[in-house]
Scaffold this motif. Sequence first.
Motif, mmCIF file in Angstrom:
data_model
loop_
_atom_site.group_PDB
_atom_site.id
_atom_site.type_symbol
_atom_site.label_atom_id
_atom_site.label_comp_id
_atom_site.label_asym_id
_atom_site.label_seq_id
_atom_site.Cartn_x
_atom_site.Cartn_y
_atom_site.Cartn_z
ATOM 1 N N GLU A 7 -87.566 23.407 75.809
ATOM 2 C CA GLU A 7 -88.136 24.471 74.925
ATOM 3 C C GLU A 7 -89.386 24.999 74.839
ATOM 4 O O GLU A 7 -89.261 26.319 74.689
ATOM 5 C CB GLU A 7 -87.706 23.513 73.484
ATOM 6 C CG GLU A 7 -87.485 24.271 72.212
ATOM 7 C CD GLU A 7 -87.770 23.540 71.057
ATOM 8 O OE1 GLU A 7 -87.256 22.542 70.964
ATOM 9 O OE2 GLU A 7 -88.196 24.155 70.081
ATOM 10 N N TRP A 11 -86.601 28.425 77.081
ATOM 11 C CA TRP A 11 -85.218 28.483 77.448
ATOM 12 C C TRP A 11 -84.696 28.442 76.002
ATOM 13 O O TRP A 11 -84.892 27.783 74.905
ATOM 14 C CB TRP A 11 -84.881 27.330 78.125
ATOM 15 C CG TRP A 11 -85.248 27.121 79.714
ATOM 16 C CD1 TRP A 11 -85.975 26.558 80.058
ATOM 17 C CD2 TRP A 11 -84.551 28.306 80.470
ATOM 18 N NE1 TRP A 11 -86.150 26.823 81.575
ATOM 19 C CE2 TRP A 11 -85.288 27.830 81.682
ATOM 20 C CE3 TRP A 11 -83.859 29.380 80.365
ATOM 21 C CZ2 TRP A 11 -84.982 28.558 83.002
ATOM 22 C CZ3 TRP A 11 -83.217 29.999 81.672
ATOM 23 C CH2 TRP A 11 -84.232 29.780 82.881
ATOM 24 N N THR A 12 -83.334 29.179 76.010
ATOM 25 C CA THR A 12 -82.211 29.320 74.934
ATOM 26 C C THR A 12 -81.102 29.002 75.537
ATOM 27 O O THR A 12 -80.756 29.707 76.708
ATOM 28 C CB THR A 12 -82.149 30.579 74.336
ATOM 29 O OG1 THR A 12 -83.427 31.054 73.683
ATOM 30 C CG2 THR A 12 -81.201 30.624 73.104
ATOM 31 N N ARG A 13 -80.376 27.998 75.207
ATOM 32 C CA ARG A 13 -78.923 27.394 75.852
ATOM 33 C C ARG A 13 -78.083 28.730 75.093
ATOM 34 O O ARG A 13 -78.061 28.615 73.763
ATOM 35 C CB ARG A 13 -78.702 26.203 75.387
ATOM 36 C CG ARG A 13 -77.501 26.013 76.198
ATOM 37 C CD ARG A 13 -77.119 24.356 76.405
ATOM 38 N NE ARG A 13 -76.542 24.065 77.333
ATOM 39 C CZ ARG A 13 -76.368 22.933 78.210
ATOM 40 N NH1 ARG A 13 -76.862 21.939 77.692
ATOM 41 N NH2 ARG A 13 -75.272 22.709 79.105
ATOM 42 N N TRP A 19 -78.216 29.813 80.181
ATOM 43 C CA TRP A 19 -79.616 29.605 79.570
ATOM 44 C C TRP A 19 -80.034 31.091 80.049
ATOM 45 O O TRP A 19 -79.901 31.976 80.767
ATOM 46 C CB TRP A 19 -80.328 28.581 80.601
ATOM 47 C CG TRP A 19 -79.675 27.155 80.417
ATOM 48 C CD1 TRP A 19 -78.803 26.804 81.238
ATOM 49 C CD2 TRP A 19 -80.233 26.501 79.631
ATOM 50 N NE1 TRP A 19 -78.416 25.298 80.960
ATOM 51 C CE2 TRP A 19 -79.621 25.085 79.998
ATOM 52 C CE3 TRP A 19 -81.153 26.068 78.495
ATOM 53 C CZ2 TRP A 19 -79.603 23.912 79.512
ATOM 54 C CZ3 TRP A 19 -81.300 25.067 77.913
ATOM 55 C CH2 TRP A 19 -80.676 23.663 78.394
ATOM 56 N N ARG A 21 -84.267 32.761 79.224
ATOM 57 C CA ARG A 21 -85.542 32.874 78.801
ATOM 58 C C ARG A 21 -86.318 34.089 79.003
ATOM 59 O O ARG A 21 -85.836 34.901 79.937
ATOM 60 C CB ARG A 21 -86.463 31.735 79.372
ATOM 61 C CG ARG A 21 -86.718 31.814 80.954
ATOM 62 C CD ARG A 21 -87.447 30.520 81.227
ATOM 63 N NE ARG A 21 -89.004 30.588 81.033
ATOM 64 C CZ ARG A 21 -89.786 31.491 81.693
ATOM 65 N NH1 ARG A 21 -89.349 32.023 82.813
ATOM 66 N NH2 ARG A 21 -91.113 31.251 81.178
ATOM 67 N N ASN A 29 -85.443 39.436 80.027
ATOM 68 C CA ASN A 29 -84.554 38.377 79.813
ATOM 69 C C ASN A 29 -83.994 37.959 81.323
ATOM 70 O O ASN A 29 -83.231 38.822 82.077
ATOM 71 C CB ASN A 29 -83.300 38.509 79.011
ATOM 72 C CG ASN A 29 -83.523 38.349 77.551
ATOM 73 O OD1 ASN A 29 -84.299 37.921 76.986
ATOM 74 N ND2 ASN A 29 -82.878 39.226 76.584
ATOM 75 N N GLN A 220 -82.900 40.048 71.786
ATOM 76 C CA GLN A 220 -81.882 38.880 71.514
ATOM 77 C C GLN A 220 -80.514 38.904 71.760
ATOM 78 O O GLN A 220 -79.862 39.884 72.115
ATOM 79 C CB GLN A 220 -81.849 38.906 69.834
ATOM 80 C CG GLN A 220 -83.200 38.817 69.158
ATOM 81 C CD GLN A 220 -83.750 37.586 69.334
ATOM 82 O OE1 GLN A 220 -83.228 36.550 69.123
ATOM 83 N NE2 GLN A 220 -85.130 37.533 69.369
#
Length: 281
Positions: A7, A11-13, A19, A21, A29, A220
């Motif tokens: 985290e 990282w975003t799953r 994944w 980041r 990204n 996003q």
Amino acid sequence: MDATAVEQAGWTRVGDHEWVRTERPAHVNLGLVVGTERALVVDTGAGPRSAGRHLEAVRLITDLPLIAVNTHHHYDHALGNHAFAQAGVTEVWGHPATIEALDGYGEQQRAEITDEDDEPEMKAASGPGTRIIPPTHAVTGGLQELDLGDHAVTLTHLGRAHSAGDLLVASSGVLFAGDVVEQGNAPQFADSFPREWLKVIGKIIALDEIHEHIVPGHGQVMSPDLVRGHYHRLDQAIRVAEAALDEHATDATKSIPVLPFGPIQSRYFLNRLKETRDEDV
Ligand SMILES: [Zn+2]
């Protein structure tokens, strides 16, 4: 896996295997898809600093051998290739147009690096990992499946759009779209093919039942519905600009105030619309 470290690394799953980041520069990204035998890095950053941070972050998630893909030739997506190669990543995929661009005009991408990007060695072309090297493997025929072990991803070229060589990476319900889709920014038109880009976005929308999550090149993670908004905005802009080009053949910049991209990108958009007028299919 140390969840807190993962985290903290940003990282975003996005899915079971996927994944993402955000890295400097320009909040690009950078993605990761993990199989059982190897993992795929989606874009390599802008130089040894961002690539090094990303590699460290990747190692928080997986120790598997890595391969990589460049979604296109722009500096924030592809100039980390040398740093990844020095870390043992010998298989980097890209579209032939991306290979050609980095081979032939890679130094133009180095020149795009700004002081805020925090890649002084890359900018100065001095030190380890600062050579510009193109992808080692070409995606020919517009489609390439890669087996990562119990999980496959597909690299696809749906047409020229943000650049001549955009590759999309499809992995289960996740689509890494490179800069074909940006969230929160105007699209970047400098190397683009606006009319063909519209068709490519249309194809992404047509696949909305397959791809639940779209990972843009910047911004996003999005739903296909938001991409639909991009389609309509670009469609509208092309109509307005075409009309302006017809009406004021010598000064189409008169249409800039009604274009939704801001003055700089609107100018690139108009130029590329004109330049690609006869070559679009
Ligand atoms: Zn780009």
